[in-house]
Design a protein around this motif. Structure first.
Motif, PDB file in Angstrom:
ATOM      1  N   GLY A   1      55.689  42.342  46.420  1.00  0.00           N
ATOM      2  CA  GLY A   1      55.461  41.967  45.015  1.00  0.00           C
ATOM      3  C   GLY A   1      55.221  41.008  44.457  1.00  0.00           C
ATOM      4  O   GLY A   1      55.903  39.931  43.358  1.00  0.00           O
TER       5      GLY A   1
ATOM      6  N   HIS B   1      52.869  43.297  49.476  1.00  0.00           N
ATOM      7  CA  HIS B   1      52.627  44.739  49.130  1.00  0.00           C
ATOM      8  C   HIS B   1      53.116  44.936  47.941  1.00  0.00           C
ATOM      9  O   HIS B   1      54.104  44.250  47.640  1.00  0.00           O
ATOM     10  CB  HIS B   1      53.051  45.852  50.237  1.00  0.00           C
ATOM     11  CG  HIS B   1      54.621  45.787  50.472  1.00  0.00           C
ATOM     12  ND1 HIS B   1      55.740  46.493  49.652  1.00  0.00           N
ATOM     13  CD2 HIS B   1      55.330  45.467  51.716  1.00  0.00           C
ATOM     14  CE1 HIS B   1      56.164  45.978  50.286  1.00  0.00           C
ATOM     15  NE2 HIS B   1      56.453  45.435  51.383  1.00  0.00           N
ATOM     16  N   PRO B   2      52.810  46.149  46.994  1.00  0.00           N
ATOM     17  CA  PRO B   2      53.553  45.845  45.933  1.00  0.00           C
ATOM     18  C   PRO B   2      54.882  46.773  45.687  1.00  0.00           C
ATOM     19  O   PRO B   2      55.623  47.301  46.504  1.00  0.00           O
ATOM     20  CB  PRO B   2      53.132  47.211  45.116  1.00  0.00           C
ATOM     21  CG  PRO B   2      51.251  47.609  46.104  1.00  0.00           C
ATOM     22  CD  PRO B   2      52.194  46.666  47.773  1.00  0.00           C
TER      23      PRO B   2
ATOM     24  N   ARG C   1      55.929  45.083  40.349  1.00  0.00           N
ATOM     25  CA  ARG C   1      54.805  44.133  40.719  1.00  0.00           C
ATOM     26  C   ARG C   1      53.621  43.875  41.427  1.00  0.00           C
ATOM     27  O   ARG C   1      54.194  45.037  42.513  1.00  0.00           O
ATOM     28  CB  ARG C   1      54.519  43.131  39.400  1.00  0.00           C
ATOM     29  CG  ARG C   1      55.225  42.108  40.157  1.00  0.00           C
ATOM     30  CD  ARG C   1      55.327  40.837  39.687  1.00  0.00           C
ATOM     31  NE  ARG C   1      55.549  39.619  41.184  1.00  0.00           N
ATOM     32  CZ  ARG C   1      56.192  38.572  40.400  1.00  0.00           C
ATOM     33  NH1 ARG C   1      56.280  38.702  38.462  1.00  0.00           N
ATOM     34  NH2 ARG C   1      56.861  38.150  40.990  1.00  0.00           N
ATOM     35  N   GLU C   2      52.435  44.724  41.135  1.00  0.00           N
ATOM     36  CA  GLU C   2      51.529  44.662  42.673  1.00  0.00           C
ATOM     37  C   GLU C   2      51.968  42.900  42.824  1.00  0.00           C
ATOM     38  O   GLU C   2      51.398  42.084  41.778  1.00  0.00           O
ATOM     39  CB  GLU C   2      50.434  45.335  42.425  1.00  0.00           C
ATOM     40  CG  GLU C   2      50.386  46.824  41.959  1.00  0.00           C
ATOM     41  CD  GLU C   2      48.962  47.419  41.889  1.00  0.00           C
ATOM     42  OE1 GLU C   2      48.226  46.794  41.909  1.00  0.00           O
ATOM     43  OE2 GLU C   2      49.357  47.887  41.939  1.00  0.00           O
TER      44      GLU C   2
ATOM     45  N   SER D   1      49.532  39.757  43.437  1.00  0.00           N
ATOM     46  CA  SER D   1      48.049  38.501  43.073  1.00  0.00           C
ATOM     47  C   SER D   1      47.702  37.307  43.994  1.00  0.00           C
ATOM     48  O   SER D   1      49.059  36.845  44.378  1.00  0.00           O
ATOM     49  CB  SER D   1      48.338  38.550  41.621  1.00  0.00           C
ATOM     50  OG  SER D   1      49.687  37.607  41.321  1.00  0.00           O
TER      51      SER D   1
ATOM     52  N   ASP E   1      48.601  44.286  51.292  1.00  0.00           N
ATOM     53  CA  ASP E   1      48.397  45.513  50.975  1.00  0.00           C
ATOM     54  C   ASP E   1      48.284  45.962  49.444  1.00  0.00           C
ATOM     55  O   ASP E   1      49.260  44.965  48.522  1.00  0.00           O
ATOM     56  CB  ASP E   1      48.890  46.477  51.435  1.00  0.00           C
ATOM     57  CG  ASP E   1      48.470  48.533  50.711  1.00  0.00           C
ATOM     58  OD1 ASP E   1      47.901  48.523  51.626  1.00  0.00           O
ATOM     59  OD2 ASP E   1      49.202  48.691  50.285  1.00  0.00           O
ATOM     60  N   ALA E   2      47.340  45.967  48.771  1.00  0.00           N
ATOM     61  CA  ALA E   2      46.783  45.953  47.230  1.00  0.00           C
ATOM     62  C   ALA E   2      47.067  44.670  46.979  1.00  0.00           C
ATOM     63  O   ALA E   2      47.618  44.657  45.458  1.00  0.00           O
ATOM     64  CB  ALA E   2      48.097  47.094  47.023  1.00  0.00           C
TER      65      ALA E   2
ATOM     66  N   ASN F   1      45.344  41.691  44.285  1.00  0.00           N
ATOM     67  CA  ASN F   1      44.316  41.014  43.872  1.00  0.00           C
ATOM     68  C   ASN F   1      44.090  40.018  44.122  1.00  0.00           C
ATOM     69  O   ASN F   1      44.738  38.796  43.467  1.00  0.00           O
ATOM     70  CB  ASN F   1      44.879  41.466  42.249  1.00  0.00           C
ATOM     71  CG  ASN F   1      43.170  40.467  41.482  1.00  0.00           C
ATOM     72  OD1 ASN F   1      42.352  40.375  41.991  1.00  0.00           O
ATOM     73  ND2 ASN F   1      44.175  39.927  40.588  1.00  0.00           N
TER      74      ASN F   1
ATOM     75  N   HIS G   1      42.677  48.550  50.286  1.00  0.00           N
ATOM     76  CA  HIS G   1      43.799  49.112  48.887  1.00  0.00           C
ATOM     77  C   HIS G   1      43.199  47.930  47.337  1.00  0.00           C
ATOM     78  O   HIS G   1      43.909  47.915  46.853  1.00  0.00           O
ATOM     79  CB  HIS G   1      45.037  49.883  48.716  1.00  0.00           C
ATOM     80  CG  HIS G   1      45.017  50.556  49.740  1.00  0.00           C
ATOM     81  ND1 HIS G   1      44.022  52.136  49.210  1.00  0.00           N
ATOM     82  CD2 HIS G   1      45.655  51.007  50.862  1.00  0.00           C
ATOM     83  CE1 HIS G   1      44.332  52.853  50.511  1.00  0.00           C
ATOM     84  NE2 HIS G   1      45.910  51.758  52.154  1.00  0.00           N
ATOM     85  N   GLY G   2      42.665  46.910  47.865  1.00  0.00           N
ATOM     86  CA  GLY G   2      42.580  45.733  47.297  1.00  0.00           C
ATOM     87  C   GLY G   2      41.692  45.458  46.874  1.00  0.00           C
ATOM     88  O   GLY G   2      40.627  46.317  46.645  1.00  0.00           O
TER      89      GLY G   2
END
Length: 391
Positions: A265, A287-288, A292-293, A295, A315-316, A318, A339-340
């Motif tokens: 996060g 990772h998330p 939050r995800e 960034s 992972d994931a 942005n 997944h990003g």
């Protein structure tokens, strides 16, 4: 009191009236019954009881205990024009000693550290304010323990909060700002806990763990530091879930020289270099989380980067609007960036270079200044196709 017998349950209280007290020697506690002695000043406004020390330590507890100290401001001899007496400490607890501070204690302007517990000592110093020293603000050293939650360490010549040589420092919900060194520093097999802490405007790193140390700082923030936000070096571990690293002059999160950074996060935005960076045989993971995800946006360098035999799990994440690559692996490094998204970066979206590997399944790469996905010089990128269920 040195020759006095203090029989339990008796407690001796030394009450200080509102005034300025001048000292050229430390207030030295060596009494065998120090655990039954307390010193109290103004427990509403400690600025009204000032103890000014010239050329000496302030409060010194050696090989015994001081039951309680509260309601005082300790002043050293350091000024803007004078560096102060080198090595002199505001609160010095050493050689197996113990000290408990109340929540109204301020320590200012000593030539050495503000508070130092060393050689298997213990200090409880919650809400202490330590500022303007030639050394660091709060230090646990050589097998000692310091509890300094909810306090502040600022404008020191060293770092704000330091744990070294197999010590433990607890500094949750603290602020470390405008220090010449790091905000929070764990070194030489030490541990430092700084959940919900903030490191701001320090001249070096916000949070640093090195030499086999452990630094945990969940939901913490590193903002506007001259160096990088969070750094793990020399086999140290930095666990900083849901941490924010923004507007620092260097890298947002960095692991190097065998260090490990675990930042679920994490938020790494608007920094002066790379968002997340693993190099020289190190590991970094994000990772998330439920909050939050992760960034990495608008950094002056790449969003995510791994270099020289390092591994980065992201992972994931942005990675957008960075002034470099969105995701970059080079020189035998591995990045798992599934997944990003990599958008509007000035370089490539996902880039593997020099025998490196990037895995980018279920990702989006668009509006980058160069290629969306690129592998060169013996490198590989892998994208999983959901329709054919193949790489």
């Amino acid at each position: 009191l040195n020759d006095s017998l203090i029989v339990p349950p008796a407690v001796v209280t030394l009450r200080l009236e509102n005034d300025v007290y001048e000292f050229t020697e430390p207030v030295l506690m060596q009494h065998v019954y120090g655990s039954r002695i307390q010193i109290l000043g103004n427990e509403i406004d400690p600025d009204l009881v000032k103890l000014h020390f010239t050329g000496s330590h302030g409060i010194e507890v050696a090989r015994t205990s001081l039951r309680f100290l509260n309601g005082v401001t300790l002043l050293g001899d350091r000024t803007e024009a004078n560096a102060g007496t080198a090595g002199k400490v505001g609160i010095f607890v050493h050689d197996g000693a113990r000290l408990t501070l109340g929540t109204k204690v301020v320590v200012k302007n000593f030539g050495g550290h503000g508070l130092l517990a060393t050689r298997q000592s213990y200090a409880q110093a919650n809400e202490v304010v330590s500022e303007g020293h030639g050394g660091s603000g709060v230090v646990a050293s050589v097998g000692s323990t310091v509890l300094a939650n909810d306090g502040r360490s600022r404008q020191n010549g060293g770092s704000g909060f330091v744990s070294d040589k197999q010590s433990y420092l607890e500094a949750n919900r603290t602020v470390s700002d405008n220090n010449a060194g790091h905000g929070f520093h764990a070194t030489w097999n030490a541990s430092l806990l700084a959940d919900a802490a903030e490191a701001r405007h320090n001249q070096n790193y916000g949070f640093l763990a090195e030499y086999n140390s452990m630094l945990m700082a969940k939901t913490s923030k590193a903002l506007d530091n001259v160096g990088s936000g969070y750094v793990a070096l020399y086999n140290a571990v930095l666990y900083v879930s849901d941490a924010e690293s923004s507007t620092n002059g260097g890298i947002g999160f960095m692991s190097s020289l065998g260090g490990t950074v675990d930042v679920p996060g994490g938020s790494s935005n608007h920094n002066g270099s790379i968002g997340y960076y693993a190099q020289l045989g190190s590991v970094l993971r994000t990772h998330p989380t439920a909050l939050r995800e992760p960034s990495a946006t608008d950094n002056a360098g790449d969003g995510l980067a791994a270099d020289t035999n390092s591994v980065l799990w992201a992972d994931a994440v942005n990675t957008s609007d960075n002034h470099g690559q969105g995701v970059l692996a080079l020189r035998n490094a591995l990045i798992y960036a599934n997944h990003g998204a990599a958008k509007r970066n000035t370089g490539n979206g996902y880039y593997a270079f020099g025998n490196a590997y990037v895995e980018a399944s279920n990702t989006v790469a668009e509006d980058n200044a160069q290629a969306g996905y690129l592998a060169t010089f013996g490198s590989t990128y892998a994208i999983y196709n959901l329709k054919t269920q193949s790489w």
